[in-house]
Design an enzyme around this catalytic site. Sequence first.
Site, PDB file in Angstrom:
ATOM      1  N   ASP A 111     -17.845 -36.509 -13.574  1.00  0.00           N
ATOM      2  CA  ASP A 111     -17.801 -35.065 -13.768  1.00  0.00           C
ATOM      3  C   ASP A 111     -18.901 -34.630 -14.722  1.00  0.00           C
ATOM      4  O   ASP A 111     -19.500 -35.445 -15.432  1.00  0.00           O
ATOM      5  CB  ASP A 111     -16.433 -34.650 -14.318  1.00  0.00           C
ATOM      6  CG  ASP A 111     -15.290 -35.062 -13.401  1.00  0.00           C
ATOM      7  OD1 ASP A 111     -15.288 -34.618 -12.241  1.00  0.00           O
ATOM      8  OD2 ASP A 111     -14.428 -35.840 -13.846  1.00  0.00           O
ATOM      9  N   HIS A 170       1.517   4.570  -2.754  1.00  0.00           N
ATOM     10  CA  HIS A 170       1.612   6.021  -2.537  1.00  0.00           C
ATOM     11  C   HIS A 170       2.928   6.568  -3.074  1.00  0.00           C
ATOM     12  O   HIS A 170       2.972   7.645  -3.690  1.00  0.00           O
ATOM     13  CB  HIS A 170       1.510   6.329  -1.043  1.00  0.00           C
ATOM     14  CG  HIS A 170       0.137   6.197  -0.476  1.00  0.00           C
ATOM     15  ND1 HIS A 170      -0.989   6.641  -1.118  1.00  0.00           N
ATOM     16  CD2 HIS A 170      -0.299   5.668   0.706  1.00  0.00           C
ATOM     17  CE1 HIS A 170      -2.061   6.415  -0.376  1.00  0.00           C
ATOM     18  NE2 HIS A 170      -1.663   5.810   0.741  1.00  0.00           N
ATOM     19  N   HIS A 196       0.826  -1.205   0.000  1.00  0.00           N
ATOM     20  CA  HIS A 196       0.000   0.000   0.000  1.00  0.00           C
ATOM     21  C   HIS A 196       0.864   1.260   0.000  1.00  0.00           C
ATOM     22  O   HIS A 196       0.640   2.191  -0.800  1.00  0.00           O
ATOM     23  CB  HIS A 196      -0.910  -0.038   1.237  1.00  0.00           C
ATOM     24  CG  HIS A 196      -1.774   1.163   1.430  1.00  0.00           C
ATOM     25  ND1 HIS A 196      -3.118   1.160   1.128  1.00  0.00           N
ATOM     26  CD2 HIS A 196      -1.501   2.415   1.907  1.00  0.00           C
ATOM     27  CE1 HIS A 196      -3.634   2.345   1.415  1.00  0.00           C
ATOM     28  NE2 HIS A 196      -2.668   3.130   1.888  1.00  0.00           N
ATOM     29  N   GLU A 197       1.855   1.305   0.860  1.00  0.00           N
ATOM     30  CA  GLU A 197       2.688   2.507   0.950  1.00  0.00           C
ATOM     31  C   GLU A 197       3.541   2.705  -0.299  1.00  0.00           C
ATOM     32  O   GLU A 197       3.793   3.832  -0.724  1.00  0.00           O
ATOM     33  CB  GLU A 197       3.573   2.444   2.199  1.00  0.00           C
ATOM     34  CG  GLU A 197       2.808   2.424   3.513  1.00  0.00           C
ATOM     35  CD  GLU A 197       1.827   3.582   3.649  1.00  0.00           C
ATOM     36  OE1 GLU A 197       2.082   4.670   3.085  1.00  0.00           O
ATOM     37  OE2 GLU A 197       0.789   3.391   4.306  1.00  0.00           O
ATOM     38  N   TYR A 200      -9.178   1.632   2.121  1.00  0.00           N
ATOM     39  CA  TYR A 200      -9.244   1.343   3.555  1.00  0.00           C
ATOM     40  C   TYR A 200     -10.363   0.345   3.883  1.00  0.00           C
ATOM     41  O   TYR A 200     -10.463  -0.103   5.020  1.00  0.00           O
ATOM     42  CB  TYR A 200      -9.540   2.632   4.344  1.00  0.00           C
ATOM     43  CG  TYR A 200      -8.348   3.506   4.642  1.00  0.00           C
ATOM     44  CD1 TYR A 200      -7.087   3.260   4.096  1.00  0.00           C
ATOM     45  CD2 TYR A 200      -8.483   4.599   5.494  1.00  0.00           C
ATOM     46  CE1 TYR A 200      -6.010   4.072   4.380  1.00  0.00           C
ATOM     47  CE2 TYR A 200      -7.397   5.429   5.789  1.00  0.00           C
ATOM     48  CZ  TYR A 200      -6.168   5.157   5.224  1.00  0.00           C
ATOM     49  OH  TYR A 200      -5.104   5.972   5.512  1.00  0.00           O
ATOM     50  N   GLY A 211       1.223 -11.895 -22.436  1.00  0.00           N
ATOM     51  CA  GLY A 211       1.436 -13.118 -23.196  1.00  0.00           C
ATOM     52  C   GLY A 211       0.313 -14.132 -23.086  1.00  0.00           C
ATOM     53  O   GLY A 211      -0.831 -13.824 -22.756  1.00  0.00           O
TER      54      GLY A 211
END
Length: 696
Positions: A405, A180, A176-177, A222, A318
């Site tokens: 399946d 910034h 997060h920082e 936040y 890619g």
Amino acid sequence: MLSYESEIAILSGIDANGRVASETYATWRDYTPYPTEPPRYGGTADAFKWGSGQPGTGATISYWFDTASNWSNDERDAFLGTLALWTAIANVTIVASPDEASAGFRIVRTAGTKTADWNNAAFTHPAVGSDTLGVLAPNYDNRIHIDSNGPEDSGFGPIGTDLQVGGGFPLSTLIHEYGHMLGLGHGGPYDAVRNPATGKNVDETTQQTSPYDTKLWTIMSYLSPDQKAAQSHLYPVTGTNWGKNAAGDDNAPLTPMALDILAIQRMYGLPTSGPLTGDNHVFGFHSNIGSYDGGSLIARFYDFSINKNPVITIWATGDHNTLDASQFRQDAFIDLHPGTFSSVNGQKNNIGIAFFTVINKAIGGGGNDTLIASDVGSTLEGRDGTDVLWGGAGNDTLIGGAAPDIFHPGGGLNVLRDTLANMDGDIIFEFGQNTTIDVTGVLIGRDNLKIVHTGDATVLALGDTEMLLPGTFADGDFMAVARGSGAAAHTQVTFAPFLPSLFEGVRVNTSAINGVVNQPFLTGDGSVHFTLDLQAAVSTFNNTLGFYKVAADGTIGPVSVLFANSHRPGTTAFDLGTPGNGEKIGFFLIQDGADHFANLPGNLRFLTGDGAAANINAGGPLVLNSPTLGDLSGVTIFHSFQQFNPGNALQVLSGVASGGKDLMIGFEDLSTATGDNDFQDVVIRIHTNHNDLFIA
């Protein structure tokens, strides 16, 4: 405009036209007085980038570990690993500074402050509408500072290589920082600051201005995705639950998220190199995501044997990229479409696939998984458990694995591939002409394929293995193509329509014009022998029919004439021989060939217009040539391979003969763009000698 565009602008400060946007985190911070609740926005923006101020341009930034902070090696690795997550997705290069004075920014320990923050030196704030941002230059005041003490003090530490500490929150904070540091704002108009007007911290839940302002979409938010906020009733993705680690801590995002990626790429452009560029990336178990300049920890975030409670977003350039959840035992939901979220490890919406990212392959684990293909051609492997596999618009390969399946093949040309034992009990919906069942490790001829119609469903039995196909399948039959030997042995089962009734001058329904419905039937393995019978030839033309073999590399081999005159073939039975492994058989018709050429030599071949050997991968048009006679021009030639025909037209239709053993092909000897399209000008029937096989 995309619905998430406003959030990208909030984060980056830049609108879709590359100009400083008006209502963003950056303009909220430039309104006086700051902070405002409800938000108000200034005419300038607290918006910057490194390098050039022009959005979309790259930058090189240097860092310095503050000497007095006495960072350990593990802490340094944590800082460099989380920083490398950003440089892997944007055109940003981070290098160590030779000294503190020339560093772009410093990394500083601030023990006891209970804070984690980014501070930067002053820069010129651009006006709303400007085509450039402010530029951040190296300065002593540019710094990330963090209280790295344990969770009992700040929650931002300890910082190290263990991704499980605090549910990943300390490392999530670093990511997060760094956002910034690169110029990103918060997900909305809020900061961890006190509002003098209320005496309380700014409330991010009431300041939320976009339904994409949650940590599900951006690590700069936040707001947890399950948190009630002003826009939570509008969330496009709901039910998110990332769970807790073994210590009871909430799991946190450990990569930039989908909108962070778009925002940072808007600022700096895409990376030109690095661990997420190129092809063939594997995320999850058996990950091959390598190290990046300065640190090896980027691999940890994408490796589920290390990142054991993953909350990540996958981005890569890619093709041929894989998401591998094979060692998780809980039920999984994996959707390979870009911009979607998958759920593995008992968590909900914990794996995002970034916009414009191609993930071609998904591997499920031990639970009852649901796997969804994207639309670019996917491979889905269910592995253990009763899995549900959904094909997409592309050509998909679906592998169920052990236990019964359920398959929904999708809109492309699809292959359902597995061992005979693993297919027992499978249910295949929407089975049709675009789907092939490929049974590996066995050779099963059509005589040993049992078809039982039960009301509105059909049971397909191969030995003791039974598959259920909802539907009646009354307008055609099933075919079995047994090819290969040893480990390469396999049997392909398809459904083909019957050849429609053909009459001179009566136009065939357009929907029945299908080309060759089962080209694998006309492909050899070095042992299968082909014969051909002429069924009919009703035309005003004395047509010539021939065939050729196409090598595995696409090269078209020597040409053989089956009959020079369709009305006087001499014999109606022909031996096509035993094509080699991977060799395909193709047919061609020379319109009125008997009247154009009295005797065709035995050295015919097809060439390209410039005289090179013809290749199926290069397409047409082709020239019929003889080394002795030269080019045989002045005639119209049609092929069973569509790409060789004028206008890429289909000049044949085909269908299965009753009993499912033989393929019938009808030629149209006039261009289908202008002819009568009766497709009975030459009708042939092809037979093989593999119908009685059952070799496991």
